[in-house]
Enzyme design. Sequence first.
Site, PDB file in Angstrom:
ATOM      1  N   PRO A 276       0.822  -1.211   0.000  1.00 35.54           N
ATOM      2  CA  PRO A 276       0.000   0.000   0.000  1.00 35.54           C
ATOM      3  C   PRO A 276       0.856   1.261   0.000  1.00 35.54           C
ATOM      4  O   PRO A 276       1.890   1.317   0.663  1.00 35.54           O
ATOM      5  CB  PRO A 276      -0.783  -0.109   1.316  1.00 35.54           C
ATOM      6  N   ARG A 278      -0.832   4.837  -1.160  1.00 32.90           N
ATOM      7  CA  ARG A 278      -1.769   5.937  -0.963  1.00 32.90           C
ATOM      8  C   ARG A 278      -2.473   5.873   0.391  1.00 32.90           C
ATOM      9  O   ARG A 278      -2.598   6.883   1.069  1.00 32.90           O
ATOM     10  CB  ARG A 278      -2.815   5.895  -2.083  1.00 32.90           C
ATOM     11  N   CYS A 346       1.554  28.911 -16.738  1.00 29.00           N
ATOM     12  CA  CYS A 346       0.960  29.463 -17.950  1.00 29.00           C
ATOM     13  C   CYS A 346       0.290  28.424 -18.823  1.00 29.00           C
ATOM     14  O   CYS A 346       0.696  28.212 -19.967  1.00 29.00           O
ATOM     15  CB  CYS A 346       2.040  30.193 -18.725  1.00 29.00           C
TER      16      CYS A 346
HETATM   17  N1  LLP Z   1       2.511  -1.634  -6.086  1.00 23.31           N
HETATM   18  C1  LLP Z   1       2.669  -1.400  -7.407  1.00 23.31           C
HETATM   19  C2  LLP Z   1       3.334  -2.398  -8.233  1.00 23.31           C
HETATM   20  C3  LLP Z   1       2.195  -0.187  -7.954  1.00 23.31           C
HETATM   21  O1  LLP Z   1       2.348   0.043  -9.252  1.00 23.31           O
HETATM   22  C4  LLP Z   1       1.564   0.766  -7.113  1.00 23.31           C
HETATM   23  C5  LLP Z   1       1.087   2.038  -7.643  1.00 23.31           C
HETATM   24  C6  LLP Z   1       1.436   0.467  -5.748  1.00 23.31           C
HETATM   25  C7  LLP Z   1       1.912  -0.742  -5.272  1.00 23.31           C
HETATM   26  C8  LLP Z   1       0.816   1.412  -4.774  1.00 23.31           C
HETATM   27  O2  LLP Z   1      -0.506   1.697  -5.049  1.00 23.31           O
HETATM   28  P1  LLP Z   1      -1.355   2.567  -3.999  1.00 23.31           P
HETATM   29  O3  LLP Z   1      -1.565   1.720  -2.779  1.00 23.31           O
HETATM   30  O4  LLP Z   1      -0.600   3.789  -3.704  1.00 23.31           O
HETATM   31  O5  LLP Z   1      -2.619   2.838  -4.707  1.00 23.31           O
HETATM   32  N2  LLP Z   1       0.060   8.790  -9.523  1.00 23.31           N
HETATM   33  C9  LLP Z   1      -1.224   8.139  -9.393  1.00 23.31           C
HETATM   34  C10 LLP Z   1      -1.104   6.760  -8.758  1.00 23.31           C
HETATM   35  C11 LLP Z   1      -0.159   5.829  -9.470  1.00 23.31           C
HETATM   36  C12 LLP Z   1      -0.057   4.486  -8.831  1.00 23.31           C
HETATM   37  C13 LLP Z   1       0.989   3.647  -9.490  1.00 23.31           C
HETATM   38  N3  LLP Z   1       1.229   2.388  -8.882  1.00 23.31           N
HETATM   39  C14 LLP Z   1      -2.158   9.045  -8.595  1.00 23.31           C
HETATM   40  O6  LLP Z   1      -1.742  10.131  -8.234  1.00 23.31           O
HETATM   41  O7  LLP Z   1      -3.299   8.695  -8.378  1.00 23.31           O
END
Ligand code: LLP
Length: 421
Positions: A276, A278, A346
């Site tokens: 995790p 986010r 901009c």
């Molecule tokens: N593991 C892998 C292999 C991943 O690609 C990701 C996120 C995570 C774990 C973590 O996921 P989370 O628990 O954070 O959802 N920039 C985008 C999010 C991109 C996520 C990419 N991979 C945003 O701001 O929403």
Amino acid sequence: MDHFLYKDGILHAEDVAIPDIAATIGTPFYVYSTATLERHYRLFEEALAPLPHLVCFAMKANSNQAVIRTLGNLGAGMDVVSVGEYLRAKAAGVPGDRIVFSGVGKTREEMRVALEGGIRQFNVESEPEMRALSEVAVSLGVAAPIAIRVNPDVDAKTHEKIATGKKENKFGIPITRAREVYAEAARLPGLEVVGIDVHIGSQLTELEPYELAYTKVADLARALRADGHDIRRLDLGGGLGIPYTRSNEAPPLPKDYGDLIKRTVGDLGCEIEIEPGRLIVGNAGLLVAQVIYVKNGEDRDFLILDAAMNDLIRPAMYGAHHDIVPLVEPAPDAGHQPYDVVGPVCESGDTFARGRPLPPMAEGDRVAFRSAGAYGAVMASEYNSRPLVPEVLVKGDHFAVIRSRPSFDEMINRDTIPEWL
Ligand code: LLP
């Protein structure tokens, strides 16, 4: 839940009044709450117990070393996707045997650094990568522990840019071909198969896609064991969503996610890893900004802030919503009016929100973007020659700058003008 609350009419991060931070370092800046980080990490710990497990924080969400150290001190592992993240994790004191290396394009050099520095496991995403890793491991005379990332062809029901588990996505190998690929892995020298990896996307707001994916992974684990592989770990990825508004959103809780894991793969006797990002750090961070001008347009009012899309790109990139709250609590009878909240960059894409109801705002007022701890500072750039925003960590009644704002000279002097110019 987080620790950003109004106390005596002033927004606080834990026991620190946020305007005090602004007075010390200026705006804009990111501020993180230690108590929130710790609380969210522990929710996952509790959700997975008593299964043997390791919660590997997805560093891509926030890779500040102070954040990594905070979580590392609690025993967290790290999920890294580049040698840069790997070295940051090590620099923050996380041992190699708690670091999982994910990512679709690891180079041989990255593999070498991780094998020499110590690594828990590589999550291999393709056959060419697997063969390259075999070569690098053999050249170093070591065995690389691997899990193979399978693509379960499941719809994560999230924003298309952050869904990863459908067959048209670039990630993993098709689950239908997994037995073949594991057979090759077993034949290749320098590789030690330890498990299976899956990650279907980010900001998932329903559990059903996980249920579908993990059920497939459980079936695969049984089939691979029957083929003679020692499947002892399952890396189930990250992606659990967070509420970005305080109103009606209620994404699944870590506890329910943990129950689902126990129900789908709990009987396999595997050590469970999750990644995790986010959920741990998203609601543990704010971006604080100041109103430069209030511009009354023909049919709308613009709130022009000193933060911009280069500091927080999620609204421009994904149309993402971030709640915006004033640092000074509005009077109960203050009323609201709609503002287009924008930055100084901009292009029209530099818009954080359109028609956002806010209490009447004036030049010099400060606001905070909520839920900005994940994919905020890490995705920032210097577009428009705006120096990277500093980061602050609060713990109780004290705070520290954990990444300082570069001076203009520091930013400019990274360029070099060739002698022949
Ligand atoms: N593991 C892998 C292999 C991943 O690609 C990701 C996120 C995570 C774990 C973590 O996921 P989370 O628990 O954070 O959802 N920039 C985008 C999010 C991109 C996520 C990419 N991979 C945003 O701001 O929403």
